[in-house]
Design an enzyme around this catalytic site. Structure first.
Site, PDB file in Angstrom:
ATOM      1  N   CYS A 159     -16.248   1.343   0.369  1.00  9.20           N
ATOM      2  CA  CYS A 159     -14.953   0.661   0.559  1.00  9.20           C
ATOM      3  C   CYS A 159     -14.711   0.800   2.066  1.00  9.20           C
ATOM      4  O   CYS A 159     -14.137  -0.295   2.609  1.00  9.20           O
ATOM      5  CB  CYS A 159     -13.959   0.989  -0.233  1.00  9.20           C
ATOM      6  SG  CYS A 159     -13.433   2.681  -0.116  1.00  9.20           S
ATOM      7  N   HIS A 208      -7.080   0.789  -6.504  1.00  5.39           N
ATOM      8  CA  HIS A 208      -7.343  -0.180  -5.468  1.00  5.39           C
ATOM      9  C   HIS A 208      -7.959  -1.558  -6.122  1.00  5.39           C
ATOM     10  O   HIS A 208      -9.336  -1.619  -5.687  1.00  5.39           O
ATOM     11  CB  HIS A 208      -8.328   0.331  -4.361  1.00  5.39           C
ATOM     12  CG  HIS A 208      -8.209  -0.212  -3.171  1.00  5.39           C
ATOM     13  ND1 HIS A 208      -7.487  -1.346  -2.480  1.00  5.39           N
ATOM     14  CD2 HIS A 208      -8.947   0.179  -1.813  1.00  5.39           C
ATOM     15  CE1 HIS A 208      -7.718  -1.513  -1.422  1.00  5.39           C
ATOM     16  NE2 HIS A 208      -8.611  -0.555  -0.805  1.00  5.39           N
ATOM     17  N   ARG A 224     -13.233  -9.394   0.994  1.00  4.85           N
ATOM     18  CA  ARG A 224     -11.808  -8.622   0.559  1.00  4.85           C
ATOM     19  C   ARG A 224     -11.064  -9.872   0.795  1.00  4.85           C
ATOM     20  O   ARG A 224     -10.213 -10.133   0.064  1.00  4.85           O
ATOM     21  CB  ARG A 224     -11.361  -7.456   1.531  1.00  4.85           C
ATOM     22  CG  ARG A 224     -11.868  -6.154   1.351  1.00  4.85           C
ATOM     23  CD  ARG A 224     -11.736  -5.679   0.001  1.00  4.85           C
ATOM     24  NE  ARG A 224     -10.167  -5.489  -0.129  1.00  4.85           N
ATOM     25  CZ  ARG A 224      -9.285  -4.503   0.309  1.00  4.85           C
ATOM     26  NH1 ARG A 224     -10.044  -3.466   1.008  1.00  4.85           N
ATOM     27  NH2 ARG A 224      -8.086  -4.548   0.180  1.00  4.85           N
ATOM     28  N   GLN A 227     -10.068  -4.164  -3.779  1.00  2.00           N
ATOM     29  CA  GLN A 227     -11.135  -3.737  -3.586  1.00  2.00           C
ATOM     30  C   GLN A 227     -12.341  -3.879  -4.464  1.00  2.00           C
ATOM     31  O   GLN A 227     -13.310  -4.382  -4.426  1.00  2.00           O
ATOM     32  CB  GLN A 227     -11.107  -2.135  -2.982  1.00  2.00           C
ATOM     33  CG  GLN A 227     -12.564  -1.472  -2.726  1.00  2.00           C
ATOM     34  CD  GLN A 227     -12.923  -2.115  -1.208  1.00  2.00           C
ATOM     35  OE1 GLN A 227     -11.934  -1.992  -0.395  1.00  2.00           O
ATOM     36  NE2 GLN A 227     -13.778  -2.642  -1.078  1.00  2.00           N
ATOM     37  N   ARG A 244       0.641  -1.135   0.076  1.00  2.00           N
ATOM     38  CA  ARG A 244      -0.017   0.015  -0.001  1.00  2.00           C
ATOM     39  C   ARG A 244       0.856   1.178   0.180  1.00  2.00           C
ATOM     40  O   ARG A 244       1.502   1.452   0.875  1.00  2.00           O
ATOM     41  CB  ARG A 244      -1.000   0.040   1.279  1.00  2.00           C
ATOM     42  CG  ARG A 244      -1.468   1.272   1.573  1.00  2.00           C
ATOM     43  CD  ARG A 244      -2.651   1.138   2.574  1.00  2.00           C
ATOM     44  NE  ARG A 244      -3.817   0.313   1.889  1.00  2.00           N
ATOM     45  CZ  ARG A 244      -5.096   0.333   2.284  1.00  2.00           C
ATOM     46  NH1 ARG A 244      -5.385   1.075   3.437  1.00  2.00           N
ATOM     47  NH2 ARG A 244      -6.171  -0.275   1.879  1.00  2.00           N
ATOM     48  N   ASP A 250     -17.114   7.064  -1.427  1.00  2.00           N
ATOM     49  CA  ASP A 250     -16.136   6.882  -0.621  1.00  2.00           C
ATOM     50  C   ASP A 250     -15.574   8.317  -0.027  1.00  2.00           C
ATOM     51  O   ASP A 250     -16.377   9.255  -0.398  1.00  2.00           O
ATOM     52  CB  ASP A 250     -14.763   6.439  -1.619  1.00  2.00           C
ATOM     53  CG  ASP A 250     -13.657   6.142  -1.030  1.00  2.00           C
ATOM     54  OD1 ASP A 250     -13.632   5.999   0.146  1.00  2.00           O
ATOM     55  OD2 ASP A 250     -12.583   5.851  -1.645  1.00  2.00           O
TER      56      ASP A 250
HETATM   57  N1   CP Z   1     -11.279  -0.506   2.158  1.00  2.00           N
HETATM   58  C1   CP Z   1      -9.947  -0.565   2.580  1.00  2.00           C
HETATM   59  O1   CP Z   1      -8.961  -0.684   1.868  1.00  2.00           O
HETATM   60  O2   CP Z   1      -9.887  -0.343   3.921  1.00  2.00           O
HETATM   61  P1   CP Z   1      -8.801   0.085   4.814  1.00  2.00           P
HETATM   62  O3   CP Z   1      -8.025   1.177   4.498  1.00  2.00           O
HETATM   63  O4   CP Z   1      -9.115  -0.378   6.193  1.00  2.00           O
HETATM   64  O5   CP Z   1      -7.804  -1.201   4.429  1.00  2.00           O
HETATM   65  N1  NVA Z   2      -9.805   6.521  -1.389  1.00  2.00           N
HETATM   66  C1  NVA Z   2      -9.619   6.024  -0.055  1.00  2.00           C
HETATM   67  C2  NVA Z   2      -9.807   4.689  -0.025  1.00  2.00           C
HETATM   68  C3  NVA Z   2      -9.572   3.930   1.381  1.00  2.00           C
HETATM   69  C4  NVA Z   2      -9.774   2.448   1.300  1.00  2.00           C
HETATM   70  C5  NVA Z   2      -7.937   6.180   0.183  1.00  2.00           C
HETATM   71  O1  NVA Z   2      -7.377   6.140  -0.933  1.00  2.00           O
HETATM   72  O2  NVA Z   2      -7.725   6.876   1.107  1.00  2.00           O
END
Ligand code: CP
Ligand code: NVA
Length: 335
Positions: A274, A141, A302, A144, A114, A235
């Site tokens: 998400c 993502h 997930r 997701q 990440r 989101d």
């Molecule tokens: N949806 C998602 O990726 O959640 P987190 O940021 O908690 O991993």
């Molecule tokens: N768009 C959000 C998604 C979190 C799972 C972010 O990137 O923070």
């Protein structure tokens, strides 16, 4: 009716990296969803499938769902996981990303990362002989979107006939869902303020895919465009790593998902997010806690979708036809 599942198309995924959903074909997505369904139905049938395999997780940003679902998921299949917290030191700060990757590949069978910059993932991919999986970057993502596809199908909506509506910021999750719609020949309506539309370069790439598959991707400004949608998705307005921006929040306020907005889509429309959610901003309690909300199914899936992906990337697929307990999806409800 029980039927044997042919996972042979997934053999081609062995050793590959998944940085965007477009790294998969529609056929591979369909087979991964079948495998995810088989996993969800009976983990015992996959016991030890990833024994002796190791997963390294590199996270530059916080996480609940992604971290826990990868860690528990991999361990349920018999593998071991090492989590490296990079929130205080970016990948590449202590030593070059390439050196990092060339070390990690000596211990790990796959790397889940990440990151802030998508380029960090491409640098890891270029310097590692093991699969790299994007656990969220500023543009994508994909895990997701894969789990969301599983959730949509589970709720009786065929992907190729799904009208998915997005309201809010045209962000990373939005782009991966646009890729899902484009690859699977579905329909997506993306409602954002004009100033917060998804990245135009990536949108053009996605539209080119849609032109080949017959998918429809519409960028809109007015929530009236979501009429008849099978699912309404939103989101956070400010993604991780972005600066708080009062002007952006102000421009998005009219796109808060309220019962009135859901009513535009129609009474059967599912609500999707998400997570994490900012209750009272992009969505109100009455919607996120309402009977049409499928947010916790998304979170659960997930793990199953990612496990399916990792089994394929690591060449640990069940023998063809062995997942006989899988049942057909219920008849789809979207016309
Ligand atoms: N949806 C998602 O990726 O959640 P987190 O940021 O908690 O991993
Ligand atoms: N768009 C959000 C998604 C979190 C799972 C972010 O990137 O923070």
């Amino acid at each position: 009716m029980a039927r044997p599942v042919d996972f042979s198309i997934l053999e081609g995924l062995k050793g590959r990296s998944i940085l965007r959903l477009t790294d998969l074909s529609a056929g591979e997505i369909a087979a991964l969803l079948a495998l995810a369904r088989a996993l969800k139905a009976d983990y015992a049938a996959f016991q030890g499938a990833l024994a002796q395999r190791a997963l390294v997780m590199l996270f530059e940003k916080p996480s609940l769902r992604t971290r826990v679902s990868f860690e528990i998921g991999f361990q349920k299949l018999g593998g071991c996981v090492s989590f490296l917290d990079h929130r205080n030191e970016r990948i590449g700060a202590r030593e070059p990303v390439g050196d990092y990757g060339r070390n990690l590949e000596r211990w790990a069978d796959a790397i889940v990362a990440r990151v802030f910059a998508h380029d960090t993932l491409t640098a890891l991919r270029a310097n590692c002989r093991v699969p790299i999986v994007n656990a969220l970057s500023e543009i994508a993502h994909p895990c997701q979107a894969l789990a969301d596809a599983q959730t949509i199908v589970e709720h009786g909506i065929a992907l190729e006939r799904c009208h998915l509506a997005w309201l809010g910021d045209g962000n990373n999750v939005c782009l991966s869902l646009m890729e899902l719609a484009a690859l699977t020949g579905g329909r997506m309506t993306v409602v954002t303020p004009p100033s917060h539309r998804p990245c135009p370069v990536l949108t053009a790439e996605i539209e080119a895919i849609a032109a080949k598959t017959g998918a429809s991707i519409v960028l809109a400004d007015d929530p009236a465009a979501i009429r008849g949608a099978d699912a309404v998705y939103t989101d956070a307005w400010i993604s991780m790593g972005q600066q708080d921006c009062p002007e952006k929040i102000a421009s998005l306020r009219r796109l808060t998902v309220t019962p009135e907005v859901m009513a535009i889509a129609g009474p059967r429309a599912k609500f999707m997010h998400c997570l994490p959610a900012h209750r009272g901003e992009e969505v109100v309690d009455a919607v996120i806690d309402g009977t049409n909300s499928v947010i916790y199914d998304q979170a659960e899936n997930r793990m199953h979708a990612q496990n399916a992906l990792l089994l394929a990337l690591l060449g640990a697929l069940p023998p063809n036809g062995s997942a006989r307990s899988v049942r057909r999806e219920p008849a789809t409800t979207n016309a």
